[in-house]
Design an enzyme around this catalytic site. Structure first.
Site, PDB file in Angstrom:
ATOM      1  N   CYS A  70       0.361  -1.261  -0.193  1.00  0.00           N
ATOM      2  CA  CYS A  70       0.468  -0.059  -0.153  1.00  0.00           C
ATOM      3  C   CYS A  70       0.480   1.114  -0.191  1.00  0.00           C
ATOM      4  CB  CYS A  70      -0.936  -0.791   0.684  1.00  0.00           C
ATOM      5  SG  CYS A  70      -1.759   1.236   1.963  1.00  0.00           S
ATOM      6  N   CYS A  73       0.471   4.031   2.147  1.00  0.00           N
ATOM      7  CA  CYS A  73       0.811   3.232   4.517  1.00  0.00           C
ATOM      8  C   CYS A  73       2.533   3.616   4.462  1.00  0.00           C
ATOM      9  CB  CYS A  73       0.349   1.787   3.733  1.00  0.00           C
ATOM     10  SG  CYS A  73      -0.786   1.643   3.767  1.00  0.00           S
TER      11      CYS A  73
END
Ligand code: ZN
Length: 142
Positions: A70, A73
């Site tokens: 991600c 993230c």
């Protein structure tokens, strides 16, 4: 003096740690003397240890659900870590790839997703990345 909680990577003992020691990477397990893994004041835990810490902590627990694939993230990680040294809370990271059952238990759909727990119960959640200042303010409001 502020404190935080984590579990020992070797013997799994639950440790209450002085924040100052954790920040200096001087925190060791009270039971087996193994070095405890902190990044700033953030520690990465599995589902079982997450549960133990959330149930035991006398201060709010802030949890970042994330995954290695991600992109947002990855940029959020350093912000989360930066906020950890400026808030009186326990900061945990949960890898949604290895802890899928916990992620579905909390209905995590998009990541990053940040949750605040008090006295073992979820009190707030925020989807998406925040700056460390936004995160600190959000924690203070909840
Ligand atoms: Zn230990």
């Amino acid at each position: 003096m502020s404190h935080t909680f984590t579990t020992c990577p070797k013997c799994q003992a639950l440790n209450k740690v002085q924040s100052e020691k954790a920040l200096k990477s001087e925190a060791i397990c009270g039971q087996c003397q193994t070095k405890l893994n902190f990044h700033g004041l953030v520690s990465e835990v599995n589902s079982k240890d997450f549960q133990r810490i959330v149930n035991k902590s006398d201060i709010p627990v802030v949890v970042d659900f994330w995954a290695s694939w991600c992109g947002p993230c990855k940029s959020y990680g350093p912000q989360f870590q930066q906020a950890s040294s400026k808030s009186n809370a326990v900061f945990l990271k949960i890898n949604t790839e290895t802890e899928q059952a916990l992620s579905s238990q909390f209905g995590i759909r998009g990541i990053p997703c940040t949750l605040i727990f008090k006295n073992g119960k979820e009190v707030a959640r925020q989807s998406g990345a925040m700056s460390s200042d936004q995160l600190i303010q959000w924690i203070a409001r909840n």
